[in-house]
Design a protein around this motif. Structure first.
Motif, PDB file in Angstrom:
ATOM      1  N   ASN A  79      13.942   3.671  -7.270  1.00  0.00           N
ATOM      2  CA  ASN A  79      13.265   4.522  -6.299  1.00  0.00           C
ATOM      3  C   ASN A  79      13.077   5.940  -6.840  1.00  0.00           C
ATOM      4  OD1 ASN A  79      13.599   4.500  -2.665  1.00  0.00           O
ATOM      5  ND2 ASN A  79      12.017   5.343  -3.973  1.00  0.00           N
ATOM      6  N   GLY A  82      10.312   5.875  -9.440  1.00  0.00           N
ATOM      7  CA  GLY A  82       9.026   5.756  -8.774  1.00  0.00           C
ATOM      8  C   GLY A  82       8.562   7.075  -8.191  1.00  0.00           C
ATOM      9  N   GLN A 107       6.188   9.835   0.208  1.00  0.00           N
ATOM     10  CA  GLN A 107       7.063   8.790  -0.321  1.00  0.00           C
ATOM     11  C   GLN A 107       8.530   9.144  -0.114  1.00  0.00           C
ATOM     12  OE1 GLN A 107       6.305   5.916  -1.085  1.00  0.00           O
ATOM     13  NE2 GLN A 107       7.515   5.046  -2.747  1.00  0.00           N
ATOM     14  N   TYR A 332      -0.805   4.799  -8.375  1.00  0.00           N
ATOM     15  CA  TYR A 332       0.420   5.111  -7.646  1.00  0.00           C
ATOM     16  C   TYR A 332       0.945   3.923  -6.853  1.00  0.00           C
ATOM     17  CZ  TYR A 332      -3.177   5.803  -4.088  1.00  0.00           C
ATOM     18  OH  TYR A 332      -4.261   5.630  -3.259  1.00  0.00           O
ATOM     19  N   ILE A 336       1.370   1.024 -10.841  1.00  0.00           N
ATOM     20  CA  ILE A 336       2.360   1.998 -11.273  1.00  0.00           C
ATOM     21  C   ILE A 336       3.073   1.535 -12.547  1.00  0.00           C
ATOM     22  CG2 ILE A 336       4.324   1.118  -9.935  1.00  0.00           C
ATOM     23  CD1 ILE A 336       4.904   4.097  -9.223  1.00  0.00           C
ATOM     24  N   THR A 408       4.870  -2.976  -6.335  1.00  0.00           N
ATOM     25  CA  THR A 408       6.092  -3.155  -7.107  1.00  0.00           C
ATOM     26  C   THR A 408       7.274  -2.648  -6.283  1.00  0.00           C
ATOM     27  OG1 THR A 408       4.744  -2.619  -9.035  1.00  0.00           O
ATOM     28  CG2 THR A 408       7.104  -2.814  -9.368  1.00  0.00           C
ATOM     29  N   LEU A 411       9.236   0.995  -6.514  1.00  0.00           N
ATOM     30  CA  LEU A 411       8.506   1.899  -7.397  1.00  0.00           C
ATOM     31  C   LEU A 411       7.209   2.387  -6.779  1.00  0.00           C
ATOM     32  CD1 LEU A 411       8.803   0.343 -10.992  1.00  0.00           C
ATOM     33  CD2 LEU A 411       9.783   2.487 -10.204  1.00  0.00           C
ATOM     34  N   SER A 412       6.419   1.479  -6.248  1.00  0.00           N
ATOM     35  CA  SER A 412       5.072   1.806  -5.783  1.00  0.00           C
ATOM     36  C   SER A 412       5.108   2.648  -4.511  1.00  0.00           C
ATOM     37  CB  SER A 412       4.278   0.522  -5.526  1.00  0.00           C
ATOM     38  OG  SER A 412       4.107  -0.210  -6.705  1.00  0.00           O
ATOM     39  N   TYR A 413       4.032   3.404  -4.337  1.00  0.00           N
ATOM     40  CA  TYR A 413       3.874   4.162  -3.104  1.00  0.00           C
ATOM     41  C   TYR A 413       3.547   3.201  -1.961  1.00  0.00           C
ATOM     42  CZ  TYR A 413       1.792   7.184   0.409  1.00  0.00           C
ATOM     43  OH  TYR A 413       1.497   7.824   1.584  1.00  0.00           O
TER      44      TYR A 413
END
Length: 466
Positions: A79, A82, A107, A332, A336, A408, A411-413
């Motif tokens: 996290n 990301g 985020q 994003y 990502i 993901t 990680l991803s927004y």
């Protein structure tokens, strides 16, 4: 040697500090690489991130002292990384590249909400077996959530997929919540019916195929997956849900015949979708040869630019600020991993995959040592959700499989994805705590010799009924 019950909270704290160093260090490296200086808000950002992690650790130490010590640090590291990558992309968008605004702040807010739900799940849910009571309720709620994007008025189509609902100014992806509910529903259902599903049917080419009367559940999931693919145009979710049920069914019954039936159904559904739906044909054609579709709409501009960026990154990457990941649309969220591959190289991507591998391995370890069947299947299902989603996402970005469009994990927004994955982490910690906790000793089981003699001697009253 038997399993040794240990709390290992000190090890978790040490690993958590390393995870915070990854997240906060990456955030500082972004500022140095892009702007030439450490971000001015590094103290506030680092304090907030560290505060969330430490509070989560303290709550785990109190309410789940025997939980796995690796899960929370791995999730925190992903996290934090990301957030740093999203911050790097936001700096590029602010400098003139086309893209949204305010992504890091949003985020971080979603992460805070995810950690709050993580804590509430651990505090409220003291025994995961309670969830078995809501098997059919969870299944019904999951179906309702999957159907909500199709409802007029609230359903929204974004990037060609109708998997979103609009709630005021916010957008929510209900499928992310549905995947957690489906794991609970599948685990409860398979615990009750696995004996019937495991009965042998006919042997074909050395494989025991299931009976025809038992094919109903897998046919139902196959039809639901096809429905998601047809009406919501979401290839990734349909693969995820069908694969999840197939994995849990195989683990519950230990019968390879289910894998054979599932593979045949998947192949048949994929062939049917390719013949009938143009968007599926387009994705398969782009996967086979992306360059001819570079200038088309919809085309392969996104994946081609991502592949170019990862090739430019090479083994060790260009460093934060040295690449151009903002050239990739939706870097994003969907891509990502491409941004990480460009600026951190193959080494960074391998590190991310290893962190996901650790999460899946620790989840399966909890499933192995869990004492109840529901917990075993639930931990296996949650591990399968993470593994399948990571495989589908990274496989699509690297052109191993056709692109599907999932996010993901961690990680991803995306708010709904992040919140659902933090709840998954809490459920895994609860199951591992229950599994690693020592079995309480029964008090008063030892008796003295005199007590044993008294218990062994009994008086029987004889009644004359003559």
């Amino acid at each position: 040697m038997g399993f040794v019950h240990r709390r290992r909270r000190g090890a978790e704290l040490f690993l958590l500090l390393l995870a915070l160093a990854v997240g906060i260090g990456a955030y500082a490296a972004v500022g140095v690489g892009v702007e030439g200086r450490v971000p001015a808000d590094i103290i506030g950002y680092g304090s907030w991130l560290a505060g969330l992690a430490i509070v989560a650790h303290v709550v785990v130490r109190v309410v789940a002292p025997y939980a796995d010590p690796v899960l929370l640090p791995a999730v925190t590291a992903l996290n934090g990384l990301g957030l740093a990558v999203i911050h790097r992309l936001q700096l590029a968008y602010d400098a003139g590249a086309p893209g949204p605004t305010g992504l890091p702040q949003k985020q971080l807010t979603w992460m805070t909400l995810g950690v709050v739900l993580f804590l509430l799940t651990l505090i409220v849910l003291r025994d995961h077996r309670v969830l078995a009571r809501f098997t059919y309720t969870s299944g019904l709620a999951a179906i309702v959530l999957l159907l909500m994007p199709l409802a007029p008025g609230i359903g929204k189509t974004i990037n060609g997929a109708r998997i979103w609902i609009g709630v005021g100014p916010f957008s929510l992806q209900p499928g992310e919540i549905a995947k957690v509910l489906l794991v609970i529903a599948f685990a409860g259902y398979l615990v009750l019916h696995r004996d019937a599903l495991a009965l042998a049917g006919r042997r074909v080419l050395g494989v025991d195929l299931p009976r025809g009367r038992d094919l109903g559940p897998i046919l139902g999931m196959w039809l639901i997956s096809l429905g998601i693919l047809v009406f919501q145009r979401d290839l990734g979710s349909s693969l995820l849900f069908f694969g999840l049920f197939l994995v849990m069914l195989y683990v519950a019954t230990e019968r390879p015949g289910w894998l054979v039936v599932g593979t045949l159904l998947f192949a048949g559904g994929a062939g049917l979708a390719y013949q009938l739906f143009g968007h599926v044909q387009n994705r398969v054609n782009i996967w086979l040869d992306p360059l001819p579709y570079y200038d088309r709409t919809p085309g392969s501009f996104q994946i081609v630019e991502s592949l170019f960026g990862m090739a430019w990154g090479g083994l060790i990457g260009r460093g934060f600020g040295g690449g151009s990941p903002e050239r990739v649309p939706f870097a994003y969220s969907d891509f990502i991993i491409g941004a990480i591959g460009e600026e951190l190289g193959l080494t960074g991507v391998i590190a991310v995959v290893l962190l996901y591998g650790l999460i899946v391995e620790r989840a399966l370890r909890a499933a192995l040592i869990c004492r109840d069947g529901f917990g075993k299947l639930m931990a296996t299902g949650l591990a399968a959700v993470v593994a399948l989603q990571v495989f589908v996402v990274i496989g699509g970005v690297t052109r191993l499989i056709p692109l599907t469009g999932l996010t993901t994990p961690f990680l991803s927004y995306g708010g709904s994805s992040l919140i659902a994955n933090w709840v998954i982490a809490a459920l895994l910690l609860r199951i591992s705590d229950q599994a690693r906790r020592p079995v309480p000793e029964m008090a008063g089981t030892e008796t003295s010799d005199e007590q044993a003699d008294e218990q062994a001697t009994q008086m029987v009253r004889m009644v004359d009924r003559a």
